[in-house]
Design an enzyme around this catalytic site. Structure first.
Site, PDB file in Angstrom:
ATOM      1  N   GLY A 725       0.815  -1.199   0.000  1.00 17.32           N
ATOM      2  CA  GLY A 725       0.000   0.000   0.000  1.00 17.32           C
ATOM      3  C   GLY A 725       0.845   1.244   0.000  1.00 17.32           C
ATOM      4  N   ASP A 854     -10.686   5.952   3.348  1.00 21.21           N
ATOM      5  CA  ASP A 854     -10.129   5.214   2.205  1.00 21.21           C
ATOM      6  C   ASP A 854     -10.936   3.945   1.931  1.00 21.21           C
ATOM      7  OD1 ASP A 854      -8.438   4.944   0.073  1.00 21.21           O
ATOM      8  OD2 ASP A 854      -6.790   4.065   1.202  1.00 21.21           O
TER       9      ASP A 854
END
Length: 1017
Positions: A725, A854
């Site tokens: 990520g 997110d």
């Protein structure tokens, strides 16, 4: 002579000993038969009919003999050839609950096994292949799951194989092509799928072949035409496409052919009736067939069911269609069939030969002209007639009332005259549609005699007079539409006392007068009420607040007066409220601002006065209409009302002035105190997050070292890398926890990345405070130095084994396996609900709330039960826990495509931003399209792409890789349309207009409940 006499004396004795010997020999194997029965009984958890319990009464424990268990209920033995050996088990519809014991496979002489219509679950035992004599196997109508065992292909004598109406998955084993003795092959109503079925054509002895209600795709194989003995052939409710192979129409033995609800196209052979002279059922419902209806259908002398609805047939209905008199159901609706002159209606003449005709559907065509009088000569058993959406003229035939109708649809025609006064002579009818015609006169009182009626629609006619009070006798009525007529007088109180009236009450566009009865509050389960465009007067009764299920309430265009009742505050399910064009007075209730589901609030053209609320839905120009109220003031600027001014100062008392001054001074002092507190708070804010993280670290039972994580991940081997990520990588590792080796996910922060340390602090602070089953759990943390002395930070999280939602939505379909297949629409609904519940918890059930920031498919993980878990709180923000620096620095929190549009203009992060991301997630889940893709043109995003298709063209944008868990139309109506409505509501441009997460959860649960009620899990 003596020797002959001696032989006669000894003969019975010898025969007796021989019989005992044979019995003893057979009983050398009946022990296996007995143990198989006892094993079967031991796995039955519930026996409500006490069928197996009766075995105990005939049992002698371990000494039970073959003679005894052969007398057990449902058990049969062949006493003549194989004494004491079980040859048949008949336990159909006995209510058994449990699993099928694999020991059944030890019954080597078993010929018939019938366990149908019970509640058996688990797998079909592969050991049944050990029953070589098995001739008939019926396991239908249970709850069996998994795949059909490949070993069953060894049953060379099997003639009947029926596993329909279960929960079987996978494909059909190709080994079943060895079962060349099969005459019945039935796997209907399961979840079986596959494409290559051509090998099934080798089963040439089949008389019954049923695949309906599964998930088969591709074309219907040409080899199916080799089944020369087929009588019953059904592939309804799959996804077959293309043309029907012509060899199927050459099978002269076929009597039942059902191709309905697929994607088949083309035209039917013109000589179809010649090729299929004995066919009893022919079904092509809802396909794409075109051309004319072959006139040779009249040669199909045995035809009973002809179902061609929802295709593209044109031309005339063959005049000899019912000449042989065997038709029971004729469905030709929703095509383009024509009748322009009286001779085109002659098909009715042949239908009078059909003495068993039950249903006639020729609606949604282009039939023009008068209804033939001969309709009265149709079968007295006729229960359903659909002539709607044509251009039929004349009066409604009085002969209709002598049929045993349960449904009558005459809507959207040109019928004139009156409703027959003897319409009440239809005691069985439950649906009457006669809307959009030119019917005049009064509504007959006899309507109140139809005790089974649950829907009455006579709207858009010229009916006059009063509404009959007898309608109040219809205690099963759930839909009543009398709108757009010229009905007069008051609303009968009896109508408002019908307890079953739950779907619609529409009396709009009439000339009704008087006040609204207070009994209206008795309709506490009604969903839609429309009394608009009448002459109703008086006040809106407070009892309206009891109608808590209302989603639409329309009182527009009456002469109602008084204030808007406070009891409306109870109607939080409203999406439409229209009180316009009345004489309503007083202020606008402030509680209306908080009606988050409202999409249309129309209070225009009344006499409302006072300030307009400047919050909630009143800030949305597309929802609220207040024009024509001259005494309103204030409100949002777009309404253009004058500002609210106070009275002249000389009219204000000294006491009130003192109070005002006191309030102003107090407010100034309070404001100064708040500024002071805020100044001290902001100075300490940077330390607060770190303190929270330290508290989180102290709360952990045991912090873990770098060395332990290094060992668990094999020195952070690339082979253990399962994701990456913005701020680091995620590895799978095995840790010893409570003396057990547990797989975990280890998120290692890349501290060289700007913001990584802050991400770690924020994620720790968020995870410290949350406990929810739909959020990924943190096990421990590591914060220290690595082997080189550099700073090292990692989170140890529970391992979710089934990957991310992103991998499921966008996997390469060529690599999909049975265990990792496509997501059905029902599974997607359940996943959407899981994510919504997690966000609802973060937004509404902890204080202060947490904004995730997110939400996207890669941050949704699925466990082995396909339950969704939200992860990655690296961007999370605890509201009111730190100053909102984003607005000044224009830092956008989130991922491009999912991030809320207001973040791009510097607005602070908010729960509404999460809601927008969730809406985009829903659109992606059900279209299969990523928000970053290019659509029709570079200016169109995913949201606009869906808006252009909503609501009429949604089927064109659905994810083609998904599957239906049942009837396509049901899934579309119950799931697809509501899901897209919710998604678009979450994606609205204005944050204030977006649906809150608690409302989303409520609606998704309602969709799930409605789906379950229709049998979809």
């Amino acid at each position: 002579m003596a020797s002959k006499r001696t032989w006669q004396l000894w003969m019975p004795s010898l025969l007796s000993h021989a019989l005992l010997f044979l019995t003893a020999t057979s009983q050398s194997m009946d022990g296996d038969d007995l143990s198989a029965l006892l094993s079967f009984k031991s796995l039955i958890r519930n026996d409500p009919g006490q069928v197996l319990s009766s075995w105990d009464a005939l049992s002698n424990g371990t000494n039970t003999t073959a003679l005894e268990f052969c007398r057990w209920a449902g058990v049969s033995c062949d006493d003549s050839r194989h004494p004491g050996r079980i040859t048949a088990i008949h336990l159909r519809n006995t209510g058994l609950v449990g699993t099928i014991s694999p020991r059944i496979g030890n019954l080597t002489l078993l010929r018939v096994l019938d366990l149908s219509a019970n509640s058996l679950d688990g797998d079909i035992p592969a050991s049944l292949s050990g029953c070589p004599k098995l001739h008939a196997m019926n396991l239908s109508m249970n709850h069996l799951s998994a795949a059909i065992p490949d070993d069953l292909g060894q049953l060379s004598q099997l003639a009947i194989f029926d596993v329909g109406h279960n929960n079987l998955t996978g494909g059909i084993p190709k080994s079943l092509s060895n079962l060349t003795s099969l005459v019945k092959f039935i796997v209907e109503r399961n979840f079986i799928h596959g494409q290559d079925l051509s090998w099934l054509g080798n089963l040439t002895l089949l008389t019954h072949f049923v695949l309906e209600g599964n998930r088969f795709t591709g074309n219907i194989p040409e080899t199916f035409g080799k089944m020369r003995n087929i009588i019953y052939f059904s592939v309804q409710g799959n996804e077959f496409e293309g043309r029907v192979p012509l060899p199927i129409f050459n099978i002269s033995s076929i009597r039942y052919l059902d191709l309905g609800f697929n994607r088949l196209s083309g035209s039917l052979p013109l000589d179809i009736g010649v090729k299929l002279p004995r066919i009893k059922r022919f079904n092509t419902l809802a396909n794409h067939f075109e051309g004319i209806i072959p006139p040779t259908f009249s040669n199909a002398s045995a035809l009973e069911y002809l179902l061609l609805r929802g295709n593209k047939y044109h031309g005339l209905i063959p005049r000899e269609i019912g000449i042989h008199g065997n038709l029971k159901v004729l469905m030709l609706g929703d095509n383009a069939l024509q009748a322009t002159q009286s001779s085109d209606w002659e098909f009715f003449t042949s239908l009078t030969n059909c003495s068993s005709l039950l249903a006639l559907d020729v609606g949604h065509n282009d039939l023009v002209g008068a209804m033939p009088a001969i309709i009265g000569n149709l079968s007295k058993e006729l229960s359903s007639i659909d002539l709607s959406y044509n251009q039929i003229i004349g009066t409604i035939p009085k002969d209709l009332w002598k049929f045993k109708l349960t449904s009558l649809s005459l809507s959207y025609n040109l019928f004139t005259g009156t409703l027959p006064p003897d319409i009440g002579q239809l005691p069985r009818i439950n649906k009457i549609y006669i809307s959009h015609n030119r019917i005049s006169g009064q509504i007959p009182q006899s309507l109140g005699n139809i005790s089974q009626l649950n829907l009455l629609d006579v709207s858009n006619n010229f009916l006059d007079g009063s509404i009959p009070v007898s309608i109040g006798n219809l205690t099963k009525l759930d839909t009543l539409d009398l709108s757009s007529n010229t009905l007069m007088d008051q609303i009968p109180q009896g109508i408002l006392k019908i307890p079953s009236l739950t779907r619609l009450l529409n009396l709009s566009n009439n000339a009704l007068s008087g006040s609204i009865p207070t009994q209206i509050g008795l309709l506490n389960n009604l969903i839609r009420m429309d009394l608009s465009m009448n002459e109703l007067s008086g006040e809106i009764p407070e009892s309206i607040g009891s109608c808590v299920q209302l989603s639409s309430l329309n009182f527009q265009g009456n002469v109602l007066r008084g204030q808007i009742p406070q009891s409306l505050n109870n109607l939080r399910s409203l999406d439409t409220l229209d009180l316009s064009s009345n004489n309503m007075e007083g202020p606008i209730p402030e509680f209306l601002a908080n009606f988050t589901l409202l999409t249309n609030l129309n209070l225009s053209f009344n006499k409302l006065s006072g300030p307009v609320p400047d919050i909630g839905i009143f800030r949305n120009v597309t929802i609220v209409s207040l024009s024509g109220n001259r005494m309103l003031c204030g409100g949002p600027p777009y309404l253009q009302f004058p500002s609210c001014s106070s009275k002249d100062s000389d009219q204000v008392s000294v006491h009130r002035l003192h109070v005002l001054i006191f309030c102003i001074v107090g407010t100034l002092i309070f404001t100064l105190c708040c500024i002071t507190v805020y100044w001290f708070t902001t100075r300490r804010m940077k330390l607060s997050v770190t303190d929270n993280v330290n508290l989180f670290l102290n709360e952990m039972n045991e912090r873990i070292s770098y060395a332990e994580l290094q060992a668990a991940t094999q020195s952070f081997s690339p082979a253990n890398l399962i994701g990456s990520g913005s701020f680091g990588n995620v590895y799978i590792g095995n840790l010893v926890i409570d003396q057990n080796i547990v797989p975990v996910a280890i998120k290692v922060l890349n501290l060289d990345q700007q913001g990584a340390s802050r991400s770690f602090l924020m994620e720790c602070d968020a995870l410290r405070r949350i406990r929810h089953r739909k959020l990924v759990k943190v096990i421990t943390v590591c914060s220290g130095l690595d082997q080189h002395g550099d700073e090292f930070k990692a989170l140890v999280l529970e391992f979710i084994c089934n990957g991310s939602l992103d991998e499921w939505l966008h996997a390469n379909t060529t690599t999909l396996t049975t265990s990792n297949g496509r997501l059905s629409y029902m599974k997607r609904l359940h996943i959407a609900l899981d994510v919504a519940e997690a966000l609802e918890y973060l937004h509404h059930h902890i204080a202060p709330p947490i904004v995730h920031c997110d939400i996207k498919p890669s941050n949704i993980l699925l466990d082995d039960d396909m339950v969704a878990h939200v992860t990655d709180f690296g961007l999370a923000k605890i509201t009111n826990a730190e100053p909102c620096t984003e607005s000044s620095s224009f830092v956008i929190k989130g991922t491009i495509g999912y991030v809320a549009p207001e973040y791009g203009t510097g607005s602070p992060v908010s729960m509404e931003g999460d809601i927008h991301s969730y809406g985009v997630l829903l659109l992606e889940m059900f279209t299969g399209r990523k928000p970053t893709e290019t659509f029709n043109n570079s200016m169109t995003n995913l949201i606009d792409y869906v808006k252009m298709a909503y609501p009429n063209n949604l089927l064109e944008i659905l994810d083609a890789s998904s599957t239906y868990d049942g009837n396509t139309q049901d899934i579309v109506e119950l799931v697809i349309y509501p899901i897209f409505r919710i998604a678009l509501s979450c994606c609205k441009e204005s944050p204030r207009e977006r649906m809150k997460m608690d409302a989303v959860v409520k609606e998704l649960n309602a969709i799930k409940k409605a789906s379950s009620a229709h049998g979809y899990a």
